[in-house]
Scaffold this motif. Structure first.
Motif, PDB file in Angstrom:
ATOM      1  N   LYS A 177       0.858  -1.196   0.000  1.00  0.00           N
ATOM      2  CA  LYS A 177       0.000   0.000   0.000  1.00  0.00           C
ATOM      3  C   LYS A 177       0.890   1.240   0.000  1.00  0.00           C
ATOM      4  N   ALA A 178       0.365   2.273  -0.610  1.00  0.00           N
ATOM      5  CA  ALA A 178       1.105   3.529  -0.679  1.00  0.00           C
ATOM      6  C   ALA A 178       0.928   4.316   0.613  1.00  0.00           C
ATOM      7  N   VAL A 179       1.986   4.953   1.038  1.00  0.00           N
ATOM      8  CA  VAL A 179       1.945   5.785   2.249  1.00  0.00           C
ATOM      9  C   VAL A 179       2.666   7.093   1.960  1.00  0.00           C
ATOM     10  N   LYS A 180       2.441   8.066   2.828  1.00  0.00           N
ATOM     11  CA  LYS A 180       3.175   9.325   2.737  1.00  0.00           C
ATOM     12  C   LYS A 180       4.465   9.168   3.551  1.00  0.00           C
TER      13      LYS A 180
END
Length: 250
Positions: A177-180
């Motif tokens: 999953k993409a995260v900041k």
């Protein structure tokens, strides 16, 4: 009597002219003194700002000297490690080469000097020794940038490219999953055995690859060289600050 009066008037007129001239000269002297004081105030302001930049540069260069030194040590450690065999050894191996891989670029704080150049106000700095040291400082900054550019090319050719083409990149990060910011780093128990087997194979290949090892050797030398430049620059900055302090206190 008429001639006597004329002589008095002439002397009076001459006296008036002399007084006017003296007044003008005094006014010019006062104006010049005021302009010189204003110019000196501007010079002191620039010198103070230059000093503030150089003080911050001391810490900046200390940090980069240590940063480069730690990278050089990591390269040496990788070259001296045995071929990784277990999950734990591969994890430790990966931790070290990721330390080598992370790229940081030195950005000097020379805003005041750049302003002096762009505004044409470098002539306000009257002390030629300080001006020469500032010019030399810019040459040293350019030398560091050139060294980094050279090293970056070697990193891409001999470290990054072989790794990306032949090994599992970022195998210890959760990329589901993409995260900041950086993804979460996975623990050994979070990684399936099938993935771990591949990571071990990749680490063995990388450890024995001739191109990759040469890349590590070059990275060790380049980082060591740049660490020395930054350490020497700290001494140069301190000497320059001392000269600026002496000029400000005049």
């Amino acid at each position: 009597m008429s001639e006597n009066k004329t002589g008095k008037y002439l002397l009076y007129a001459i006296g008036e002219i002399v007084l006017v001239v003296i007044g003008i000269l005094i006014a010019l002297q006062i104006n010049n003194a005021n302009e010189a004081r204003k110019e000196r105030d501007r010079e002191i302001n620039y010198l103070s700002n230059l000093k503030a930049d150089l003080v911050s540069e001391i810490e900046n260069n200390r940090n980069f000297a240590e940063y480069r030194f730690q990278k050089a040590k990591a390269c040496t450690r990788l070259l001296g490690l045995n071929e990784p065999e277990t999950k734990e050894e591969v994890r430790d191996y990966t931790d070290v080469y990721e330390q080598v891989f992370i790229w940081g670029e030195y950005v000097p704080n020379n805003n005041t000097f750049k302003e002096l150049l762009s505004s044409g106000n470098l002539s306000l700095i009257k002390n030629d020794s300080i001006k020469n040291r500032l010019m030399e400082l810019q040459k040293r900054y350019t030398g560091i940038a050139s060294g980094e550019h050279h090293m970056r090319r070697e990193f891409e050719e001999y470290l990054y490219n072989p790794h990306v083409k032949n090994a599992t990149a970022l195998g210890y990060f959760d990329l589901s999953k993409a995260v900041k910011g950086f993804p979460q780093r996975l623990k050994i128990q979070d990684i399936p055995d099938s993935v771990h087997r591949q990571l071990i194979m990749d680490a063995k290949w990388q450890h024995n690859d001739h191109v990759f090892k040469n890349g590590l050797r070059l990275a060790m030398m380049n980082n060591s060289y740049l660490a020395g430049l930054h350490e020497n620059l700290v001494l140069y900055l301190k000497e320059t600050i001392q000269q600026i302090d002496g000029e400000i206190e005049k």
